[in-house]
Each structure stands twice: as C-alpha cells, then as structure tokens.
Design a protein around this motif. Structure first.
Motif, PDB file in Angstrom:
ATOM      1  N   VAL A   1     -14.069  57.955 -55.264  1.00  0.00           N
ATOM      2  CA  VAL A   1     -14.776  56.686 -55.063  1.00  0.00           C
ATOM      3  C   VAL A   1     -16.060  56.692 -55.889  1.00  0.00           C
ATOM      4  O   VAL A   1     -16.842  57.648 -55.804  1.00  0.00           O
ATOM      5  CB  VAL A   1     -15.146  56.479 -53.568  1.00  0.00           C
ATOM      6  N   PRO A   2     -16.309  55.660 -56.689  1.00  0.00           N
ATOM      7  CA  PRO A   2     -17.591  55.590 -57.397  1.00  0.00           C
ATOM      8  C   PRO A   2     -18.747  55.640 -56.410  1.00  0.00           C
ATOM      9  O   PRO A   2     -18.640  55.119 -55.285  1.00  0.00           O
ATOM     10  CB  PRO A   2     -17.532  54.240 -58.123  1.00  0.00           C
ATOM     11  N   PHE A   3     -19.842  56.240 -56.821  1.00  0.00           N
ATOM     12  CA  PHE A   3     -20.961  56.464 -55.905  1.00  0.00           C
ATOM     13  C   PHE A   3     -21.406  55.175 -55.213  1.00  0.00           C
ATOM     14  O   PHE A   3     -21.683  55.169 -54.015  1.00  0.00           O
ATOM     15  CB  PHE A   3     -22.140  57.075 -56.679  1.00  0.00           C
ATOM     16  N   HIS A   4     -21.457  54.073 -55.958  1.00  0.00           N
ATOM     17  CA  HIS A   4     -21.987  52.833 -55.388  1.00  0.00           C
ATOM     18  C   HIS A   4     -21.044  52.189 -54.371  1.00  0.00           C
ATOM     19  O   HIS A   4     -21.426  51.238 -53.691  1.00  0.00           O
ATOM     20  CB  HIS A   4     -22.313  51.826 -56.499  1.00  0.00           C
ATOM     21  N   GLN A   5     -19.806  52.721 -54.233  1.00  0.00           N
ATOM     22  CA  GLN A   5     -18.868  52.183 -53.252  1.00  0.00           C
ATOM     23  C   GLN A   5     -18.722  53.069 -52.015  1.00  0.00           C
ATOM     24  O   GLN A   5     -18.017  52.703 -51.077  1.00  0.00           O
ATOM     25  CB  GLN A   5     -17.489  51.997 -53.889  1.00  0.00           C
ATOM     26  N   VAL A   6     -19.368  54.213 -52.001  1.00  0.00           N
ATOM     27  CA  VAL A   6     -19.170  55.168 -50.912  1.00  0.00           C
ATOM     28  C   VAL A   6     -19.617  54.597 -49.573  1.00  0.00           C
ATOM     29  O   VAL A   6     -18.863  54.593 -48.583  1.00  0.00           O
ATOM     30  CB  VAL A   6     -19.890  56.504 -51.210  1.00  0.00           C
ATOM     31  N   ALA A   7     -20.850  54.109 -49.496  1.00  0.00           N
ATOM     32  CA  ALA A   7     -21.367  53.595 -48.227  1.00  0.00           C
ATOM     33  C   ALA A   7     -20.522  52.421 -47.729  1.00  0.00           C
ATOM     34  O   ALA A   7     -20.236  52.313 -46.535  1.00  0.00           O
ATOM     35  CB  ALA A   7     -22.825  53.174 -48.393  1.00  0.00           C
ATOM     36  N   MET A   8     -20.103  51.553 -48.636  1.00  0.00           N
ATOM     37  CA  MET A   8     -19.269  50.413 -48.256  1.00  0.00           C
ATOM     38  C   MET A   8     -17.967  50.885 -47.617  1.00  0.00           C
ATOM     39  O   MET A   8     -17.506  50.324 -46.612  1.00  0.00           O
ATOM     40  CB  MET A   8     -18.987  49.542 -49.478  1.00  0.00           C
ATOM     41  N   ASN A   9     -17.363  51.936 -48.183  1.00  0.00           N
ATOM     42  CA  ASN A   9     -16.120  52.462 -47.619  1.00  0.00           C
ATOM     43  C   ASN A   9     -16.323  52.993 -46.208  1.00  0.00           C
ATOM     44  O   ASN A   9     -15.492  52.772 -45.329  1.00  0.00           O
ATOM     45  CB  ASN A   9     -15.559  53.557 -48.528  1.00  0.00           C
ATOM     46  N   VAL A  10     -17.428  53.695 -45.985  1.00  0.00           N
ATOM     47  CA  VAL A  10     -17.702  54.230 -44.646  1.00  0.00           C
ATOM     48  C   VAL A  10     -17.934  53.091 -43.663  1.00  0.00           C
ATOM     49  O   VAL A  10     -17.379  53.084 -42.547  1.00  0.00           O
ATOM     50  CB  VAL A  10     -18.914  55.176 -44.674  1.00  0.00           C
ATOM     51  N   GLU A  11     -18.743  52.147 -44.052  1.00  0.00           N
ATOM     52  CA  GLU A  11     -19.050  51.029 -43.154  1.00  0.00           C
ATOM     53  C   GLU A  11     -17.800  50.220 -42.814  1.00  0.00           C
ATOM     54  O   GLU A  11     -17.614  49.776 -41.678  1.00  0.00           O
ATOM     55  CB  GLU A  11     -20.118  50.144 -43.805  1.00  0.00           C
ATOM     56  N   ARG A  12     -16.926  50.037 -43.803  1.00  0.00           N
ATOM     57  CA  ARG A  12     -15.691  49.290 -43.553  1.00  0.00           C
ATOM     58  C   ARG A  12     -14.790  50.039 -42.578  1.00  0.00           C
ATOM     59  O   ARG A  12     -14.203  49.449 -41.662  1.00  0.00           O
ATOM     60  CB  ARG A  12     -14.965  49.039 -44.873  1.00  0.00           C
ATOM     61  N   GLN A  13     -14.675  51.362 -42.768  1.00  0.00           N
ATOM     62  CA  GLN A  13     -13.863  52.146 -41.842  1.00  0.00           C
ATOM     63  C   GLN A  13     -14.406  52.070 -40.427  1.00  0.00           C
ATOM     64  O   GLN A  13     -13.645  51.921 -39.461  1.00  0.00           O
ATOM     65  CB  GLN A  13     -13.796  53.603 -42.304  1.00  0.00           C
ATOM     66  N   GLN A  14     -15.707  52.196 -40.271  1.00  0.00           N
ATOM     67  CA  GLN A  14     -16.303  52.161 -38.934  1.00  0.00           C
ATOM     68  C   GLN A  14     -16.015  50.833 -38.233  1.00  0.00           C
ATOM     69  O   GLN A  14     -15.722  50.803 -37.034  1.00  0.00           O
ATOM     70  CB  GLN A  14     -17.815  52.387 -39.033  1.00  0.00           C
ATOM     71  N   LYS A  15     -16.049  49.753 -38.990  1.00  0.00           N
ATOM     72  CA  LYS A  15     -15.778  48.440 -38.407  1.00  0.00           C
ATOM     73  C   LYS A  15     -14.303  48.266 -38.071  1.00  0.00           C
ATOM     74  O   LYS A  15     -13.937  47.851 -36.973  1.00  0.00           O
ATOM     75  CB  LYS A  15     -16.224  47.342 -39.378  1.00  0.00           C
ATOM     76  N   VAL A  16     -13.432  48.606 -39.013  1.00  0.00           N
ATOM     77  CA  VAL A  16     -11.999  48.386 -38.836  1.00  0.00           C
ATOM     78  C   VAL A  16     -11.410  49.321 -37.782  1.00  0.00           C
ATOM     79  O   VAL A  16     -10.507  48.930 -37.029  1.00  0.00           O
ATOM     80  CB  VAL A  16     -11.268  48.578 -40.188  1.00  0.00           C
ATOM     81  N   CYS A  17     -11.927  50.542 -37.698  1.00  0.00           N
ATOM     82  CA  CYS A  17     -11.354  51.559 -36.812  1.00  0.00           C
ATOM     83  C   CYS A  17     -12.179  51.764 -35.545  1.00  0.00           C
ATOM     84  O   CYS A  17     -12.133  52.836 -34.927  1.00  0.00           O
ATOM     85  CB  CYS A  17     -11.167  52.873 -37.568  1.00  0.00           C
ATOM     86  N   HIS A  18     -12.952  50.759 -35.180  1.00  0.00           N
ATOM     87  CA  HIS A  18     -13.611  50.722 -33.874  1.00  0.00           C
ATOM     88  C   HIS A  18     -14.568  51.881 -33.636  1.00  0.00           C
ATOM     89  O   HIS A  18     -14.725  52.356 -32.505  1.00  0.00           O
ATOM     90  CB  HIS A  18     -12.555  50.686 -32.755  1.00  0.00           C
ATOM     91  N   GLY A  19     -15.210  52.358 -34.717  1.00  0.00           N
ATOM     92  CA  GLY A  19     -16.206  53.407 -34.571  1.00  0.00           C
ATOM     93  C   GLY A  19     -15.647  54.807 -34.454  1.00  0.00           C
ATOM     94  O   GLY A  19     -16.410  55.761 -34.217  1.00  0.00           O
TER      95      GLY A  19
END
Length: 438
Positions: free
Chosen positions: A266-284
């Motif tokens: 994952v490009p560095f600038h997309q890392v945080a977005m990927n984590v935040e999306r997972q946390q939202k989609v997978c209920h924390g």
C-alpha cells in the motif's frame, strides 16, 4: 464458554486477568473491550494446557507483532522451525504463525504449539491442499476435518479466506500481480473450476461452531490483498473487505472472537485510509496487517520498507503487525531473517504505541536517553531492543572495558562529543551563577 461469551456475561476469566496485568489495565477494561469485539485473547483451551501465556490484541492495548515461521515443500526441518520459534519469542514476537507447506505437518505443528508460550496461528487450507492431488479436488469435508484436527491440537487462531467470493475473482483480472495470497489463489481457482461459491463462505457457520468448541479465534484472511502498489485499494480488495465485515458480525454473534487481516502492498499515503476503512466496515474488530510495504523496489530490504508502513498502520489503529523479513519475495526465511524481522517490527509497534499516546509507552525511551546523556553505556545496552547488537556495535571499535565509562564513542572521539560539550557548558554556566550569587 469462549472469552467473548464470558465477557458478554460480565465474567472475568483468568486469561483476562493475566493480560490486564501485562497491559497495565484493569480486568474490567479488558473484559469490556472483548465484549465490544474490539479486543481478542487468542487462547485455545487445548493450548492453555501447555505453556501459553495469554496475549491481548486490540486497539485499546499495546500494538502487537506476529512472526511467521514454517517450512516449505523444498525445505523441511523441525529443529530449524523450533529454533525460529525460540528466536522470534526471545526478541519479542507476541504471536507466531506456522505456515508450513511441506514435510510432516501434524508433528511439526504439535511441536510448535507445545513449545510456544505465545499464541500460534495457522492457515488450514495449506494442509487441506496437501491431502488432494490438485486444487479442484478440495472439498468442504476435507477442509472441515483439517480444521477440527488443528483446533484439537491447540492452534489459537486460524486464517480463513471465507471472504474470497466467486464474483470477486473477475475484479482481479486487470491487476499487475493478480492474486498473491496463497489461500486466496487456491480458493479463486476452485471457484472458477467448479463455477460455485467459495465453500468456506457457504459453510462459514459450521466453521464457526468448530472454532467455538475450543475457543479458537478467527483471523479472517485477506485473500485478495494487493501484491504491489499499483493494485492497492482496488475494487477487489474492498469487495472482499465488505464481505469480511459481514462475516465478522456473524462470527461474533455466535460467540467467536475475530480479527481481520489487511494488506499487503500500500502506498504510504493510503495506509491510514485502509485502517480507518477496515475499522468502520468490520465493526471495530482488531486489524492485523501484513506490513504494509510502501514501495516495491527493495527486495532484500523489505523488512525496512514494510516497517515504515507498519508504523503508519499501527499509529492509525492497527492492532497486530505481521512482520516481513529480508527474505520476503526471495526465499524461505532463516533464523537470522526472523531476528531482523522481529526487531524491525518491535521498532514499528513501539513507535506506533508512542504515536497513539499509550500510557507508559515512552518510559523506556526516556530512560535510555538519560543513560545516553550520562554515558552509562551498559545501561544503554540493557535498555536496547537488541542489547547484543548494540554492545557488539560499540565494542567493534572500542572493546576495552575502560571505554564503558568513557564520555564518548568512536564516532565523535573525546573532543567532539556534543553531549560532553553540552555537559561542560552546563557546568560552566552553573559556576558563573554561583559567582553571581556570591
């Protein structure tokens, strides 16, 4: 009852008490985080009979690291795998995964589980594939038997690629590297060959019942993770993630603990977005990331490229960082590769804990800094993540014991050490202040 079922009933288990002690948290905090699905304690009841020291994985506790070990079809040696296990745990791995794909898998796994003080994970489809001539011959019944056997052996968490749906496979066709997950590629081929839905998805509730019986945790696998920067954050990856969110809720409703695996490259600038999306989609649910690698051009140094991404992921909220060794993409890691991978990821996880402001995370840094300023070399070595390496590097140029009290190292020498000059300056300043007072 599983840890999740106990927590939902308000019970505090011995495992919750133990991880609370290790995390400097209250047992009630650990219980409540488990009940909410934000924290897991992977502790198979059959592994607890041996030497397992329970570990907590979740956003509310210290960031953890996993070390992959295991042999391959070309290299199989139980003693070497146990050496890797001990090396990983010695340098601070919080979990290990046995990814063996060759040799006698059952005795290898049994030996690793019995010897390991940390949770052990596996990918059961690897063994299932070895039981059939080709991918197309896999069946639910074969997979079920493997899962049951490994659960009884004491494996604490399983990577299950149930999110690889038949309709997701065409979304990977325009990728540079296609499907790079071994489990993901196996199941995609099976779906294509049979023109049927992934049997791990259709039998997911039955798998969950098997896991519940021994309190095995899910590590929901990212079978469509990107294998290069160009494939990151694409429709295939996020289609699977949406399915993993659905499966997370189903497993938790049945009382089974869940963490979710993530990319990859994952490009560095997309890392945080990927984590935040997972946390939202997978209920924390706790997020377990492989790296991610933030560049593709450093074979032989991917423990560094991935540790950069792992730090960013941990700071954004990832709970478990799967290490990458210098051997990634090139060969089966040896014991030294394991050591370097673990150290790189202990640095990444620690940096993430500091970034998230976890209580006491910086205490060791401050203590080492004071020892450095006071030229207490032995204390510096003791506080280092790799004391042997720190001492060896110092002693490579100044090995005599007298230099362990010297106010300099071989980089600056006795005349140009900035900290020594700073100390001398402070002494002069204090002397002037005393004269003024007099």
């Amino acid at each position: 009852m599983t840890q999740l079922e106990s927590a939902r009933l308000g019970h505090i288990t011995p495992e919750m008490k133990r991880v609370a002690e290790k995390e400097n948290r209250t047992p009630e905090f650990i219980r409540d985080e488990i009940a909410a699905g934000r924290l897991i304690i992977p502790a198979n009841t059959n592994h607890l009979k041996y030497r397992l020291d329970p570990t907590a994985i979740g956003i509310g506790v210290c960031c953890k690291i996993n070390a992959n070990i295991g042999n391959s079809a070309t290299t199989s040696n139980l003693d070497q795998e146990l050496d890797k296990l001990h090396m990983a745990v010695h340098y601070g791995a919080d979990t290990v995964m046995d990814l063996s794909t060759g040799g006698e898998l059952d005795p290898i796994r049994e030996a690793i589980v019995q010897a390991s003080t940390v949770p052990v994970g596996t990918v059961p489809i690897y063994q299932a594939l070895l039981d059939v001539p080709k991918v197309e011959d896999l069946t639910w019944e074969i997979m079920r038997d493997v899962i049951e056997k490994q659960a009884k052996q004491g494996v604490d968490y399983f990577t299950i690629h149930a999110g690889v749906r038949k309709d997701h496979v065409p979304l990977t066709h325009n990728r540079i590297t296609g499907i790079v997950s071994r489990g993901g590629s196996i199941l995609a081929q099976w779906c294509i060959a049979h023109n049927e839905e992934n049997f791990l998805y259709t039998h997911f509730d039955e798998i969950t019942e098997i896991l519940r019986a021994c309190d095995v945790s899910y590590s929901l696998g990212d079978g469509l993770r990107p294998g290069c920067l160009a494939d990151a954050s694409d429709p295939a990856q996020f289609a699977e993630l949406d399915t993993l969110g659905e499966l997370t809720a189903r497993a938790q409703a049945m009382g089974v603990q869940v963490m979710v695996e993530g990319p990859g490259h994952v490009p560095f600038h997309q890392v945080a977005m990927n984590v935040e999306r997972q946390q939202k989609v997978c209920h924390g649910a706790p997020f377990y990331v492989l790296g991610p690698l933030v560049t593709d051009i450093a074979p032989g140094y991917d423990h560094i490229t991935s540790a950069i991404g792992a730090t960013a992921a941990g700071a954004a909220g990832a709970a478990l960082l799967c290490y990458v060794t210098p051997a990634e993409h090139l060969s089966l890691p040896n014991k030294e590769d394991v050591r370097q991978g673990v150290i790189a990821y202990k640095i990444a996880a620690h940096a993430a804990d500091i970034a998230r402001g976890r209580p006491g995370a910086r205490d060791r840094d401050d203590e080492l800094s004071r020892a450095r300023f006071n030229f207490d070399w032995n204390r510096q070595f003791a506080l280092a993540l790799d004391p042997e390496a720190a001492k060896a590097k110092h002693d490579s140029t100044l090995p005599q014991e007298g230099f362990k009290d010297a106010p300099f190292c071989s980089m600056c020498g006795p005349k140009f050490c900035a900290m020594k000059i700073s100390q001398d300056g402070r002494a002069i300043e204090e002397e002037h202040l005393v004269k003024v007072d007099v």
